[in-house]
Motif scaffolding. Sequence first.
Motif, PDB file in Angstrom:
ATOM      1  N   ARG A  69       0.841  -1.203   0.000  1.00 40.45           N
ATOM      2  CA  ARG A  69       0.000   0.000   0.000  1.00 40.45           C
ATOM      3  C   ARG A  69       0.880   1.259   0.000  1.00 40.45           C
ATOM      4  O   ARG A  69       0.595   2.232  -0.707  1.00 40.45           O
ATOM      5  CB  ARG A  69      -0.920  -0.016   1.219  1.00 40.45           C
ATOM      6  N   GLU A  70       1.961   1.223   0.812  1.00 41.52           N
ATOM      7  CA  GLU A  70       2.888   2.357   0.829  1.00 41.52           C
ATOM      8  C   GLU A  70       3.544   2.557  -0.535  1.00 41.52           C
ATOM      9  O   GLU A  70       3.738   3.697  -0.981  1.00 41.52           O
ATOM     10  CB  GLU A  70       3.962   2.122   1.902  1.00 41.52           C
ATOM     11  N   ILE A  71       3.880   1.448  -1.191  1.00 37.70           N
ATOM     12  CA  ILE A  71       4.474   1.544  -2.524  1.00 37.70           C
ATOM     13  C   ILE A  71       3.488   2.165  -3.496  1.00 37.70           C
ATOM     14  O   ILE A  71       3.850   3.013  -4.326  1.00 37.70           O
ATOM     15  CB  ILE A  71       4.933   0.148  -3.008  1.00 37.70           C
ATOM     16  N   TYR A  72       2.223   1.759  -3.398  1.00 37.13           N
ATOM     17  CA  TYR A  72       1.198   2.323  -4.280  1.00 37.13           C
ATOM     18  C   TYR A  72       1.073   3.834  -4.045  1.00 37.13           C
ATOM     19  O   TYR A  72       1.019   4.622  -5.002  1.00 37.13           O
ATOM     20  CB  TYR A  72      -0.142   1.634  -4.027  1.00 37.13           C
ATOM     21  N   ILE A  73       1.027   4.231  -2.759  1.00 37.96           N
ATOM     22  CA  ILE A  73       0.927   5.663  -2.442  1.00 37.96           C
ATOM     23  C   ILE A  73       2.147   6.409  -2.981  1.00 37.96           C
ATOM     24  O   ILE A  73       2.038   7.506  -3.543  1.00 37.96           O
ATOM     25  CB  ILE A  73       0.794   5.863  -0.918  1.00 37.96           C
ATOM     26  N   ALA A  74       3.344   5.775  -2.815  1.00 38.41           N
ATOM     27  CA  ALA A  74       4.575   6.418  -3.297  1.00 38.41           C
ATOM     28  C   ALA A  74       4.554   6.582  -4.813  1.00 38.41           C
ATOM     29  O   ALA A  74       5.002   7.610  -5.341  1.00 38.41           O
ATOM     30  CB  ALA A  74       5.795   5.606  -2.873  1.00 38.41           C
TER      31      ALA A  74
ATOM     32  N   TYR B 177      10.615   0.876   4.480  1.00 42.07           N
ATOM     33  CA  TYR B 177      10.701  -0.558   4.733  1.00 42.07           C
ATOM     34  C   TYR B 177      12.170  -0.988   4.779  1.00 42.07           C
ATOM     35  O   TYR B 177      12.920  -0.753   3.833  1.00 42.07           O
ATOM     36  CB  TYR B 177       9.970  -1.314   3.630  1.00 42.07           C
ATOM     37  N   LYS B 178      12.609  -1.612   5.881  1.00 39.39           N
ATOM     38  CA  LYS B 178      14.037  -1.890   6.091  1.00 39.39           C
ATOM     39  C   LYS B 178      14.412  -3.368   5.977  1.00 39.39           C
ATOM     40  O   LYS B 178      15.590  -3.692   5.974  1.00 39.39           O
ATOM     41  CB  LYS B 178      14.457  -1.385   7.480  1.00 39.39           C
ATOM     42  N   LYS B 179      13.424  -4.281   5.923  1.00 42.58           N
ATOM     43  CA  LYS B 179      13.769  -5.703   5.894  1.00 42.58           C
ATOM     44  C   LYS B 179      14.406  -6.067   4.569  1.00 42.58           C
ATOM     45  O   LYS B 179      14.049  -5.538   3.512  1.00 42.58           O
ATOM     46  CB  LYS B 179      12.515  -6.544   6.129  1.00 42.58           C
ATOM     47  N   LYS B 180      15.338  -7.031   4.617  1.00 41.70           N
ATOM     48  CA  LYS B 180      16.099  -7.409   3.429  1.00 41.70           C
ATOM     49  C   LYS B 180      15.479  -8.645   2.771  1.00 41.70           C
ATOM     50  O   LYS B 180      16.120  -9.667   2.579  1.00 41.70           O
ATOM     51  CB  LYS B 180      17.558  -7.660   3.800  1.00 41.70           C
ATOM     52  N   ASP B 181      14.193  -8.561   2.452  1.00 43.03           N
ATOM     53  CA  ASP B 181      13.517  -9.634   1.732  1.00 43.03           C
ATOM     54  C   ASP B 181      13.156  -9.139   0.338  1.00 43.03           C
ATOM     55  O   ASP B 181      13.661  -8.113  -0.118  1.00 43.03           O
ATOM     56  CB  ASP B 181      12.281 -10.100   2.504  1.00 43.03           C
ATOM     57  N   GLU B 182      12.258  -9.899  -0.356  1.00 40.78           N
ATOM     58  CA  GLU B 182      11.906  -9.504  -1.717  1.00 40.78           C
ATOM     59  C   GLU B 182      11.290  -8.109  -1.750  1.00 40.78           C
ATOM     60  O   GLU B 182      11.623  -7.287  -2.612  1.00 40.78           O
ATOM     61  CB  GLU B 182      10.933 -10.527  -2.317  1.00 40.78           C
ATOM     62  N   ILE B 183      10.387  -7.834  -0.807  1.00 43.26           N
ATOM     63  CA  ILE B 183       9.758  -6.509  -0.767  1.00 43.26           C
ATOM     64  C   ILE B 183      10.803  -5.458  -0.417  1.00 43.26           C
ATOM     65  O   ILE B 183      10.784  -4.345  -0.962  1.00 43.26           O
ATOM     66  CB  ILE B 183       8.589  -6.497   0.240  1.00 43.26           C
ATOM     67  N   GLY B 184      11.723  -5.798   0.499  1.00 45.32           N
ATOM     68  CA  GLY B 184      12.788  -4.860   0.852  1.00 45.32           C
ATOM     69  C   GLY B 184      13.649  -4.501  -0.345  1.00 45.32           C
ATOM     70  O   GLY B 184      14.014  -3.337  -0.543  1.00 45.32           O
ATOM     71  N   ARG B 185      13.978  -5.524  -1.163  1.00 49.38           N
ATOM     72  CA  ARG B 185      14.769  -5.255  -2.364  1.00 49.38           C
ATOM     73  C   ARG B 185      13.974  -4.417  -3.369  1.00 49.38           C
ATOM     74  O   ARG B 185      14.513  -3.528  -4.030  1.00 49.38           O
ATOM     75  CB  ARG B 185      15.227  -6.571  -3.006  1.00 49.38           C
TER      76      ARG B 185
ATOM     77  N   GLY C  82      13.959  -0.941  -2.028  1.00 46.27           N
ATOM     78  CA  GLY C  82      15.270  -0.337  -2.275  1.00 46.27           C
ATOM     79  C   GLY C  82      15.412   0.106  -3.724  1.00 46.27           C
ATOM     80  O   GLY C  82      15.919   1.198  -4.007  1.00 46.27           O
ATOM     81  N   GLY C  83      14.958  -0.751  -4.650  1.00 41.30           N
ATOM     82  CA  GLY C  83      15.003  -0.379  -6.058  1.00 41.30           C
ATOM     83  C   GLY C  83      14.115   0.815  -6.364  1.00 41.30           C
ATOM     84  O   GLY C  83      14.482   1.694  -7.150  1.00 41.30           O
ATOM     85  N   PHE C  84      12.941   0.864  -5.712  1.00 40.90           N
ATOM     86  CA  PHE C  84      12.031   1.999  -5.920  1.00 40.90           C
ATOM     87  C   PHE C  84      12.670   3.287  -5.415  1.00 40.90           C
ATOM     88  O   PHE C  84      12.612   4.328  -6.090  1.00 40.90           O
ATOM     89  CB  PHE C  84      10.710   1.739  -5.187  1.00 40.90           C
ATOM     90  N   ASN C  85      13.291   3.223  -4.222  1.00 41.50           N
ATOM     91  CA  ASN C  85      13.942   4.427  -3.680  1.00 41.50           C
ATOM     92  C   ASN C  85      15.098   4.876  -4.569  1.00 41.50           C
ATOM     93  O   ASN C  85      15.311   6.076  -4.780  1.00 41.50           O
ATOM     94  CB  ASN C  85      14.434   4.165  -2.260  1.00 41.50           C
ATOM     95  N   ASN C  86      15.870   3.901  -5.092  1.00 42.75           N
ATOM     96  CA  ASN C  86      16.964   4.262  -6.004  1.00 42.75           C
ATOM     97  C   ASN C  86      16.423   4.923  -7.276  1.00 42.75           C
ATOM     98  O   ASN C  86      16.994   5.900  -7.773  1.00 42.75           O
ATOM     99  CB  ASN C  86      17.777   3.018  -6.368  1.00 42.75           C
ATOM    100  N   MET C  87      15.323   4.355  -7.791  1.00 43.97           N
ATOM    101  CA  MET C  87      14.707   4.948  -8.978  1.00 43.97           C
ATOM    102  C   MET C  87      14.221   6.373  -8.679  1.00 43.97           C
ATOM    103  O   MET C  87      14.418   7.291  -9.483  1.00 43.97           O
ATOM    104  CB  MET C  87      13.532   4.083  -9.434  1.00 43.97           C
ATOM    105  N   ARG C  88      13.604   6.542  -7.491  1.00 40.35           N
ATOM    106  CA  ARG C  88      13.098   7.869  -7.109  1.00 40.35           C
ATOM    107  C   ARG C  88      14.250   8.877  -7.017  1.00 40.35           C
ATOM    108  O   ARG C  88      14.149  10.002  -7.520  1.00 40.35           O
ATOM    109  CB  ARG C  88      12.363   7.759  -5.772  1.00 40.35           C
TER     110      ARG C  88
END
Length: 446
Positions: free
Chosen positions: A167-172, A187-195, A198-204
Amino acid sequence: MGKLKTRLILAFLSIILLPILTTGATLALQSSNIEAQEERVSQSHQQVEEWVNQELAENEISHVDFNGAVREYSTDIVIKNTNEEVIYQSSDEEFSEGSMENLPPHSFSVTAGDGTTYNVEVRSQIDLTQQILQSIFISLGVGLVTLILLITLWTWYIARTILLPLREIYIATEEVKEGNLDYPLQYKKKDEIGRFVGGFNNMRLHLKQLREEQQQYEDSRKQLIASISHDLRTPLASIKGYVEGLQDGVADTEEKQQKYYQVINRKTDQLDRLIEDLFKFSKMELQQFPVNQKLIDSRDFLKDVLEEIETEMDKKDTHLIVQQPIPSVTLSIDPDRIVQVITNITENAIRYGAEHLTVSVEINENGEYQISFQDDGSGIGENELDKIFDQFYRGEKSRSRELGGSGLGLSIAQSIMNQHSGRIEVQSKHGQGSTFIVILPIKGNS
């Protein structure tokens, strides 16, 4: 296996297996309790049998208090004679060997002291069938509660760790779509969603950087247009004025005409420098600024360049001092581009009042080729040192325009040095001259 996949598999297995295991464990515990109860019932039957044998051996049946035994051992007793006539019955219910409501009655024969034989049946008052059914229902209830708790907990956990981040990703994404690039995901966990986060933040951040670069480019373009308009208009206006003066006969003497011609020539040179700088800048911006490096001997190269510069400086009453010897090493450079760098530095020194320019060359402590240009000109203020390589920046702007500076020379020089894996450093104080240091890597040195 990914952490998210592991969590989903763990949730699925726990929802299936834990209720079954809990039900089985509870049922096993209840079964052990029922077995213990059966053992106690069997013991009570044996105790009743021993008590009846003892009482009938010592007393007539009419004098025996069977009700006391019924209360003490929690049993029901039926006594019959050999003709199956009931002599004593503690309960109105009839005993049945096939009863599904309780354990089968315990039967035995006893001979009283008077020689009469009686058939005795003993049944526990504890309903074990009801306890069995109760145990089954309790076990199923515990399993159902466990299932509900697991579903509730896993639903909450998955909602918190998967659905909420989604939901946070959708809002972002909506924020980014609206142009808000300052909306980080936490989101800080190093799982699939975390990765993914991380990719979304890098893209942003990359989009933000691109937007800032685009804005900077637009600002530079606007500044370029403004600079061109102002810098070209000023010398053109002067040239036009002096040409009109010549046409109108204002310069009515040979001396005056020569003065007008000198000013026109100087202003034309200024225009030429501005146009050349703008051309180089455009090439640099379009990444069409070619650098054709080749191996050269540093001493031969610098000797030729400095001789030409010395000739030009003599015409402008500036004295060039070259400290000897000049080290001879192999450099991989584009000679024309490095000449541009050196020429820009020396022309700036002349333009800003230097009477003496000292050039020294050495191999520095890092094994690099270092060329230092020290002048005694007006110098650079401390608050301007970190800005002089910026595009269009000019210290003492009004004076710079008067002297024909475009504010691009040092920016172009720095770009050339970057393409050579080198750099330019500057040391200066206002009123005390400046030292520009050109540093180049030596071929074969790392």
